[in-house]
Write an enzyme that holds these catalytic residues in place. Structure first.
Site, short mmCIF file in Angstrom:
data_model
loop_
_atom_site.label_atom_id
_atom_site.label_comp_id
_atom_site.label_asym_id
_atom_site.label_seq_id
_atom_site.Cartn_x
_atom_site.Cartn_y
_atom_site.Cartn_z
N ARG A 149 64.44 47.68 63.67
CA ARG A 149 63.19 47.16 63.88
C ARG A 149 62.37 48.48 63.79
O ARG A 149 61.25 48.60 63.31
CB ARG A 149 62.92 46.48 65.13
CG ARG A 149 61.42 46.56 65.62
CD ARG A 149 61.06 45.38 66.58
NE ARG A 149 62.08 45.19 67.71
CZ ARG A 149 62.14 46.19 68.68
NH1 ARG A 149 61.33 47.23 68.76
NH2 ARG A 149 62.84 45.87 69.61
N TYR A 183 39.10 37.54 52.38
CA TYR A 183 40.11 36.58 52.25
C TYR A 183 40.05 35.73 53.50
O TYR A 183 39.95 36.01 54.37
CB TYR A 183 41.39 37.59 52.12
CG TYR A 183 42.62 36.83 52.16
CD1 TYR A 183 43.13 36.03 50.96
CD2 TYR A 183 43.49 36.78 53.44
CE1 TYR A 183 44.36 35.35 50.83
CE2 TYR A 183 44.66 36.01 53.29
CZ TYR A 183 45.15 35.24 51.93
OH TYR A 183 46.03 34.51 52.15
N ASP A 240 40.69 46.25 52.44
CA ASP A 240 41.72 45.54 51.73
C ASP A 240 41.72 45.88 50.44
O ASP A 240 40.94 45.45 49.53
CB ASP A 240 41.50 44.03 51.94
CG ASP A 240 42.64 43.17 51.64
OD1 ASP A 240 43.16 43.62 50.74
OD2 ASP A 240 42.73 42.06 52.16
N LYS A 249 51.12 40.53 46.51
CA LYS A 249 50.39 40.30 45.03
C LYS A 249 50.78 41.43 44.10
O LYS A 249 52.05 41.36 43.66
CB LYS A 249 48.95 40.40 45.45
CG LYS A 249 48.64 39.53 46.65
CD LYS A 249 48.84 37.97 46.47
CE LYS A 249 48.74 37.28 48.05
NZ LYS A 249 47.47 37.52 48.61
C1 LIG Z 1 47.05 37.33 49.94
C2 LIG Z 1 46.08 38.18 50.60
C3 LIG Z 1 46.15 38.37 52.07
C4 LIG Z 1 47.20 38.02 52.80
O1 LIG Z 1 48.51 38.50 52.54
P1 LIG Z 1 49.99 37.79 52.94
O2 LIG Z 1 50.92 38.76 52.10
O3 LIG Z 1 49.81 36.29 52.11
O4 LIG Z 1 49.97 37.59 54.25
C5 LIG Z 1 45.33 39.29 52.41
N1 LIG Z 1 44.16 39.89 51.52
C6 LIG Z 1 44.09 39.45 50.32
C7 LIG Z 1 42.96 40.01 49.55
C8 LIG Z 1 45.03 38.70 49.90
O5 LIG Z 1 45.01 38.25 48.65
#
Ligand SMILES: *Cc1c(COP(=O)(O)O)cnc(C)c1O
Length: 385
Positions: free
Chosen positions: A51, A103, A175, A200
């Protein structure tokens, strides 16, 4: 790894020297919970418990840090776990200023922070710098930004907004999921945190869930390390390995994504059944010039408005064969989404109106299949819409 090496080289080599014990050139998946102590005075090799630290995760973290131009990066079990780590640095009574087109999961998380910790959020249109400035309060601790935005692909002036946040003594988090480090590095403009859903583009193959925080400041890095090692939302060794493998091809994938995306955007913009297309690479995009100046490319996300209403839009979404009807984005396969019914269905009519979520709007995550096949697919689906 020398930071003078180019992006493509760092993506394949940073944090990934051959294994000193075996010469393996690919970082192994260290599926081990514990590590042997050499003696009671010395841990073996700097590792104790998975961890807290794991060599596969460390390799992927070093690689991502290199790609973001960061001193530190931390991988989490999801993008939301990464966001939680940053929000976890706030205290009760702090205030957040957040981009309105954020998001959806971030909105839910901020609602939880308000409910359990009394942390309030003001949502602002980040195209209006004066509106952002006016939202700051003496207790504003964090400015949360995202660019390009979801699903409209609007681009905001990250450099000016980072400077604004600093002037007010707030941390700035960006982000960077949609742009990826291949297209922009917000830390270079003064952001304190870069956050990713590695689910992503970083992973890139729609086969994992992961998140990341990258940053420069050593004190903040210690605090994020606590969030990771103590709160414990770590990325597993296998998924760290998949993330590492994904990042190796990030540059060529992003080039292919955006080459296809511009062709798809141009095709849709000229199509008689499409009312309007938003893609930062099109000259008529409202922030095309800003995108050109701020980013090293325009990404793989396209937003389109179908002529007509819900019926026509629904038929288009359900009529594609290659573009799979699915949420998420950033994988090699093309996806189509209907925000009204999918990602933004939880919003009230008024919230949707404020965020410009229209009845006839679709979001395309353009993959790296052959572009002619993608365009033929959209063409046949539009014939039926
Ligand atoms: C998908 C996404 C998230 C969240 O990510 P997860 O891996 O699904 O927890 C946060 N910000 C953006 C812009 C996203 O597309």
């Amino acid at each position: 790894m020398s930071s003078s090496l180019r992006f493509e080289t760092r993506a394949i080599r940073a944090g990934q020297p051959p294994c000193p014990a075996t010469g393996a050139i690919v970082t192994p998946i260290y599926a081990t919970t514990n590590y042997q102590f050499e003696s009671l005075d010395r841990e073996g090799g700097g590792y104790e418990y998975s961890r807290v630290q794991n060599p596969t995760r460390k390799a992927a973290e070093e690689c991502l840090a290199s790609l973001e131009g960061a001193n530190h990066a931390f991988l989490f079990a999801s993008g939301m776990a990464a966001e939680s780590a940053v929000f976890g640095l706030l205290s009760s009574g702090d205030h957040v200023v957040c981009i309105r087109d954020v998001y959806g999961g971030t909105i839910s998380l901020l609602k939880m922070l308000q409910k359990h910790h009394g942390i309030e959020t003001t949502y602002v249109d980040c195209a209006q710098i004066s509106e952002v400035e006016a939202a700051f309060r003496p207790n504003t601790r964090l400015l949360w930004l995202e660019s390009p935005t979801n699903p409209l692909t609007y681009v905001i002036d990250l450099r000016s907004l980072c400077a604004l946040g600093k002037r007010h003594g707030a941390w700035v988090a960006v982000d960077n999921t949609f742009a990826t480090p291949y297209l922009q590095n917000p830390l270079s403009w003064g952001a304190d945190f870069v956050v990713h859903s590695a689910t992503k583009y970083l992973g890139g193959h729609s086969d994992l869930t992961a998140g990341a925080v990258a940053l420069n400041d050593a004190t903040l890095a210690d605090a994020i390390w606590d969030q990771q090692a103590i709160a414990g939302g770590i990325l597993s060794p296998f998924e760290a390995w998949l993330t590492l493998r994904g990042m190796k091809t990030l540059a060529i994938r992003m080039r292919a994504h955006q080459e296809n995306a511009i062709a798809v955007a141009r095709f849709l913009a000229e199509h008689p059944k499409i009312e309007r297309v938003l893609y930062p690479g099109l000259p008529d995009h409202p922030q095309h010039l800003l995108a050109k100046e701020q980013m090293r490319g325009f990404g793989g996300m396209v937003c389109a408005f179908v002529k007509g209403g819900r019926e026509e839009t629904k038929r288009f979404c359900e009529g594609t064969r290659l573009f799979l009807l699915a949420s998420s984005l950033g994988g090699v396969e093309s996806l189509i989404g209907y925000p009204l019914i999918m990602s933004h269905s939880g919003l009230t009519e008024e919230e949707r109106h404020l965020r410009e979520i229209a009845d006839n709007m679709v979001r395309l995550s353009v993959g790296i299949e052959h572009v002619d096949d993608l365009i033929e697919d959209l063409d046949q689906a539009l014939k039926g819409s």
